[in-house]
Design an enzyme around this catalytic site. Structure first.
Site: not given
Ligand code: NAD
Length: 294
Positions: A95, A170, A238
């Site tokens: 990701s 995502k 993140k």
């Protein structure tokens, strides 16, 4: 087919194991010795560097923490770009920022290597079961070519558009999950302090409109005070940072995401970055002075 697999962590290890179970030969690499050795014990062959893995594979898969790691493994010294054959394919399942997917794909394309970005949702249990939800960006024909292999690791693989689209999807997924956890936390802490058992609230609402996969997975963890990861707060930070950067570049304000980001930052300061993201409830618990437990 010989598949190169780089990044054998919580997710990569079981994904690689499922590919071997499906009969593929695997050449693997990880900078962490213990993780590499665990994969070798499962029957994979060692690659000395990403370039070595690429030279020995028709297809490469990476499952790394974030954008800088993917850039390093693909384009850095002894990277995939130095070993890959023309016509081979990289599927990056990490990701990362969509802009990095586009940057790495362009550099590989100049050397005749195709790339898809194919991040996943579902966490370790679904990686083990081979039932991940996979979201894919890149060339549609390349996607059709590798779809069968993706479905050895996931129960769905949805084509989302050009390179970077998998990671945009995502990020959307991670916004929905983070905001759901925050809403659940706010609600369960309110219920507790207002005098209703939070487990009763969970049982009463889970079959109605407020019910969700996030609620079913995370409310029991909150009620038990069990914040063992799972998906670590630091990884969600993140993802939210990538969402904020991508949104701002695209000219899209995302105010709720920035609020949840600050809650996660507060937990990080409190030493909780390694906990499961369901630990977000502790931000609310501290504000209200109660704990939403059974
Ligand atoms: P992890 O930290 O457990 O694994 C990452 C692996 O990459 C580690 O083994 C590390 O040693 C290796 N690595 C790092 N830099 C490297 C390099 N330069 N060369 C070779 N190996 C290197 O992380 P994870 O939980 O497996 O997550 C991987 C990705 O999947 C992340 O982008 C994460 O956001 C995403 N993801 C995780 C989950 C989850 O529940 N853990 C769920 C969905 C998606």
């Amino acid at each position: 087919m010989t598949i190169g697999f780089i990044g054998l962590g919580i997710m990569g290890k079981p994904m690689a194991a499922n590919l071997m179970k499906a009969g593929h030969r695997l050449v693997v690499h990880d900078v962490a010795r213990d993780r590499l050795e665990a994969a070798l014990a499962g029957g994979a062959e060692p690659g000395t560097s990403p370039a070595d893995v690429a030279a020995r594979s028709e297809l490469m898969i990476t499952m790394l923490p974030n954008s800088p790691h993917v850039r390093e493994v693909a384009l850095g010294p002894h990277g995939i770009v130095e070993g890959a054959r023309r016509g081979s394919i990289l599927i990056d399942m990490s990701s990362i920022a969509p802009a990095t997917s586009r940057e790495v794909a362009a550099a590989l394309a100049a050397r005749g290597v195709e790339m898809l970005d194919a991040p996943v949702s579902g966490g370790e249990p679904k990686a083990v079961d081979g039932t991940l939800a996979i979201m894919v960006g890149g060339n549609a024909q390349v996607f059709e070519q590798v779809k069968g292999i993706l479905l050895k690791m996931g129960s769905s693989a949805v084509y989302c558009g050009g390179i970077g689209s998998g990671n945009v999807t995502k990020l959307a997924n991670q916004i929905i999950v983070a905001l759901n956890i925050a809403a659940m936390s706010e609600a369960l802490v309110l219920a507790t302090k207002a005098g209703v058992n939070p487990e009763t609230v969970f049982n009463a609402v889970k079959g109605g409109l407020a019910g969700s996969t996030v609620l079913n997975a995370k409310a029991p963890m909150v009620l038990d005070g069990n914040f063992k990861p799972g998906f670590r707060i630091e990884l969600h930070i993140k993802d939210l940072q990538n969402a904020l950067d991508t949104a701002h570049e695209a000219g899209v304000p995302i105010p709720l995401t920035s609020q949840v980001m600050e809650m996660m930052q507060a937990l990080k300061v409190d030493g909780k970055a390694g906990q499961d993201h369901s630990g977000l409830v502790q931000f609310y618990e501290r504000l209200a002075g109660v704990q939403a437990r059974r």
